[in-house]
Design a protein around this motif. Structure first.
Motif, PDB file in Angstrom:
ATOM      1  N   VAL A  45       0.595  -1.482   0.330  1.00 61.90           N
ATOM      2  CA  VAL A  45      -0.021  -0.054   0.083  1.00 61.90           C
ATOM      3  C   VAL A  45       0.413   1.633  -0.209  1.00 61.90           C
ATOM      4  O   VAL A  45       1.989   1.333   1.330  1.00 61.90           O
ATOM      5  CB  VAL A  45      -0.747  -0.227   1.222  1.00 61.90           C
ATOM      6  N   ARG A  46       0.793   1.845  -1.281  1.00 58.37           N
ATOM      7  CA  ARG A  46       1.576   3.537  -0.982  1.00 58.37           C
ATOM      8  C   ARG A  46       1.207   4.482  -1.276  1.00 58.37           C
ATOM      9  O   ARG A  46      -0.623   4.412  -1.569  1.00 58.37           O
ATOM     10  CB  ARG A  46       2.422   3.196  -2.473  1.00 58.37           C
ATOM     11  N   VAL A  71      -4.826  -2.219   6.082  1.00 58.21           N
ATOM     12  CA  VAL A  71      -3.611  -2.231   6.656  1.00 58.21           C
ATOM     13  C   VAL A  71      -2.860  -2.637   8.191  1.00 58.21           C
ATOM     14  O   VAL A  71      -3.951  -1.963   8.705  1.00 58.21           O
ATOM     15  CB  VAL A  71      -2.218  -0.375   6.475  1.00 58.21           C
ATOM     16  N   GLU A  72      -1.761  -2.839   9.403  1.00 57.91           N
ATOM     17  CA  GLU A  72      -1.761  -3.639   9.879  1.00 57.91           C
ATOM     18  C   GLU A  72      -0.791  -3.025  10.479  1.00 57.91           C
ATOM     19  O   GLU A  72       0.185  -3.267   9.469  1.00 57.91           O
ATOM     20  CB  GLU A  72      -2.088  -5.006  10.607  1.00 57.91           C
ATOM     21  N   ILE A  73      -0.538  -1.788  11.195  1.00 62.12           N
ATOM     22  CA  ILE A  73       1.414  -1.897  11.082  1.00 62.12           C
ATOM     23  C   ILE A  73       1.223  -1.172  12.850  1.00 62.12           C
ATOM     24  O   ILE A  73       0.214  -1.418  13.154  1.00 62.12           O
ATOM     25  CB  ILE A  73       1.811  -0.893  10.536  1.00 62.12           C
ATOM     26  N   ASP A  74       2.369  -0.625  12.802  1.00 63.01           N
ATOM     27  CA  ASP A  74       2.728  -0.510  15.131  1.00 63.01           C
ATOM     28  C   ASP A  74       3.329   0.843  14.319  1.00 63.01           C
ATOM     29  O   ASP A  74       3.638   1.326  13.700  1.00 63.01           O
ATOM     30  CB  ASP A  74       4.186  -0.991  14.806  1.00 63.01           C
ATOM     31  N   ARG A  75       1.714   1.619  15.051  1.00 63.81           N
ATOM     32  CA  ARG A  75       1.519   2.924  14.831  1.00 63.81           C
ATOM     33  C   ARG A  75       2.965   3.811  15.151  1.00 63.81           C
ATOM     34  O   ARG A  75       2.924   4.803  15.186  1.00 63.81           O
ATOM     35  CB  ARG A  75      -0.075   3.369  15.531  1.00 63.81           C
ATOM     36  N   ALA A  76       3.104   3.154  16.610  1.00 68.60           N
ATOM     37  CA  ALA A  76       3.806   4.110  17.600  1.00 68.60           C
ATOM     38  C   ALA A  76       5.591   3.941  16.444  1.00 68.60           C
ATOM     39  O   ALA A  76       5.733   5.534  16.582  1.00 68.60           O
ATOM     40  CB  ALA A  76       3.833   3.716  18.754  1.00 68.60           C
ATOM     41  N   ASP A  89       0.589   3.652  -8.193  1.00 76.19           N
ATOM     42  CA  ASP A  89      -0.553   3.250  -7.651  1.00 76.19           C
ATOM     43  C   ASP A  89      -1.198   3.877  -6.149  1.00 76.19           C
ATOM     44  O   ASP A  89      -2.008   2.678  -6.087  1.00 76.19           O
ATOM     45  CB  ASP A  89      -0.085   1.788  -7.487  1.00 76.19           C
ATOM     46  N   ALA A  90      -0.761   4.588  -6.492  1.00 82.59           N
ATOM     47  CA  ALA A  90      -0.175   5.399  -4.625  1.00 82.59           C
ATOM     48  C   ALA A  90      -1.445   6.568  -4.663  1.00 82.59           C
ATOM     49  O   ALA A  90      -2.135   6.568  -5.684  1.00 82.59           O
ATOM     50  CB  ALA A  90       0.737   6.376  -4.728  1.00 82.59           C
ATOM     51  N   CYS A  91      -2.075   6.344  -3.146  1.00 78.23           N
ATOM     52  CA  CYS A  91      -3.710   7.382  -2.769  1.00 78.23           C
ATOM     53  C   CYS A  91      -2.119   8.746  -2.403  1.00 78.23           C
ATOM     54  O   CYS A  91      -1.952   8.276  -1.526  1.00 78.23           O
ATOM     55  CB  CYS A  91      -4.293   6.315  -1.668  1.00 78.23           C
ATOM     56  N   LEU A 127       5.511   7.065   1.394  1.00 75.89           N
ATOM     57  CA  LEU A 127       5.316   6.290   2.148  1.00 75.89           C
ATOM     58  C   LEU A 127       4.951   4.442   1.736  1.00 75.89           C
ATOM     59  O   LEU A 127       4.280   4.928   0.888  1.00 75.89           O
ATOM     60  CB  LEU A 127       5.131   6.176   3.045  1.00 75.89           C
ATOM     61  N   ARG A 128       5.910   3.573   1.950  1.00 79.87           N
ATOM     62  CA  ARG A 128       5.268   2.225   1.346  1.00 79.87           C
ATOM     63  C   ARG A 128       4.973   1.654   2.940  1.00 79.87           C
ATOM     64  O   ARG A 128       5.773   1.083   3.584  1.00 79.87           O
ATOM     65  CB  ARG A 128       5.922   1.301   0.014  1.00 79.87           C
ATOM     66  N   ILE A 129       4.220   0.456   2.713  1.00 79.83           N
ATOM     67  CA  ILE A 129       3.635   0.070   4.107  1.00 79.83           C
ATOM     68  C   ILE A 129       3.643  -1.629   2.701  1.00 79.83           C
ATOM     69  O   ILE A 129       2.554  -1.837   2.372  1.00 79.83           O
ATOM     70  CB  ILE A 129       1.599   0.259   4.790  1.00 79.83           C
ATOM     71  N   ASP A 130       4.502  -2.474   2.873  1.00 78.32           N
ATOM     72  CA  ASP A 130       4.596  -3.575   2.372  1.00 78.32           C
ATOM     73  C   ASP A 130       3.936  -4.528   3.156  1.00 78.32           C
ATOM     74  O   ASP A 130       4.179  -5.051   4.708  1.00 78.32           O
ATOM     75  CB  ASP A 130       6.175  -3.255   2.434  1.00 78.32           C
ATOM     76  N   PRO A 131       2.955  -5.762   2.863  1.00 79.96           N
ATOM     77  CA  PRO A 131       2.504  -6.848   3.599  1.00 79.96           C
ATOM     78  C   PRO A 131       3.341  -7.626   5.121  1.00 79.96           C
ATOM     79  O   PRO A 131       4.096  -8.060   4.592  1.00 79.96           O
ATOM     80  CB  PRO A 131       2.212  -7.340   2.394  1.00 79.96           C
TER      81      PRO A 131
END
Length: 287
Positions: free
Chosen positions: A38-39, A237-242, A124-126, A84-88
């Motif tokens: 997700v970009r 997405v699922e990330i460590d927000r902090a 492909d970025a939002c 930024l990019r969030i990889d699976p």
């Protein structure tokens, strides 16, 4: 010239079709989480009022002229974006680019073209904004037509609900009254604007470019935090927000080391929040 323009248009059309295919594949994969990166490109702009052209318009229209200098006369004086990019499967986003540019470094057309190129290269970025649908995107479309620039894929669909964009102000508001960015940030404990919102026009006209740079960059950083929270809460997405906030602070400081907001405000806030997230129970801080 016509052949070149036709070639560019055809390539852009092919990019749009390819992007739509990727979006369809992501929506069809099920389970809410995409198996693709997700970009996001989070952007913000500050403006100078084109008083000369507005005054000419008022002379021509007389008493029928609009009393306020509205967006057609707003000229881009500063632009900033963070990609930024969030990889699976990864907890922390990869900060791919951080950009700040002001009128003393580039013309309005150059800033718009640089931003359009960034969007096209990450097709492909939002595109994420705070209140962008109410002015920023209109100004960017005006730039495209006035300066002969080709709109990037994220700006082609005129619908405020276009899949290629998210206006966070609209998204968090639903049917409530729209809040200002520093208002929402204060309510959700996120650092925001180093200068009061209504002073930015004065800073632009005074040529206080250091403060203008700080303001537009701070808006992007604040919006980035809200964006990640928004995408997490919607299960995209699922990330460590902090830890993600720490990564944003580090990347911005590395790219813009002279930013006092990034170094003295955002990074300490992100570090404290990350440390607190590892503690159990209520965390007490001195007043």
């Amino acid at each position: 010239m016509e052949t070149t323009q036709m070639h560019i248009t055809q390539n852009s059309f092919e990019e749009i079709l390819e992007r739509e295919a990727r979006l369809f594949a992501a929506r069809s994969s099920g389970g809410g989480q995409s198996d693709r990166p997700v970009r996001l490109i989070i952007s913000d702009f500050e403006y100078r009022w084109d008083r000369l052209r507005y005054d000419a318009y008022r002379v021509e229209e007389g008493c029928d002229a609009e009393p306020l200098i509205r967006w057609p006369f707003h000229r881009i004086a500063a632009a900033s974006w963070l990609q930024l990019r969030i990889d699976p499967g990864e907890d922390i986003p990869v900060i791919e680019d951080v950009v700040v540019v002001t009128e003393n470094e580039a013309t309005e057309s150059e800033m718009a073209e640089q931003f359009f190129n960034a969007l096209c290269q990450a097709s492909d970025a939002c595109l994420v904004t705070w209140g962008g649908e109410t002015k920023d995107l209109a100004v960017l479309r005006r730039c495209a037509s006035e300066f002969g620039l080709l709109l990037p894929p994220q700006l082609i669909d005129g619908s405020p609900h276009a899949r290629e964009r998210v206006d966070l102000c609209r998204a968090v508001t639903v049917q409530a009254k729209s809040p200002h960015l520093p208002e929402y940030a204060a309510a959700t404990s996120i650092p925001a604007k180093p200068s009061p919102s209504k002073k930015i026009g004065t800073l632009v006209e005074a040529g206080a470019w250091e403060k203008v740079r700080e303001q537009v960059l701070a808006d992007v950083m604040t919006t980035s935090v809200i964006a990640l929270r928004h995408f997490c809460s919607h299960g995209i997405v699922e990330i460590d927000r902090a830890c993600a906030n720490v990564a944003i602070g580090k990347a911005v400081e590395a790219a813009i080391p002279e930013s006092a907001f990034a170094v003295k405000v955002f990074r300490p806030w992100a570090r404290d929040a990350e440390r607190a997230s590892r503690l159990r129970g209520k965390v007490y801080r001195p007043d």
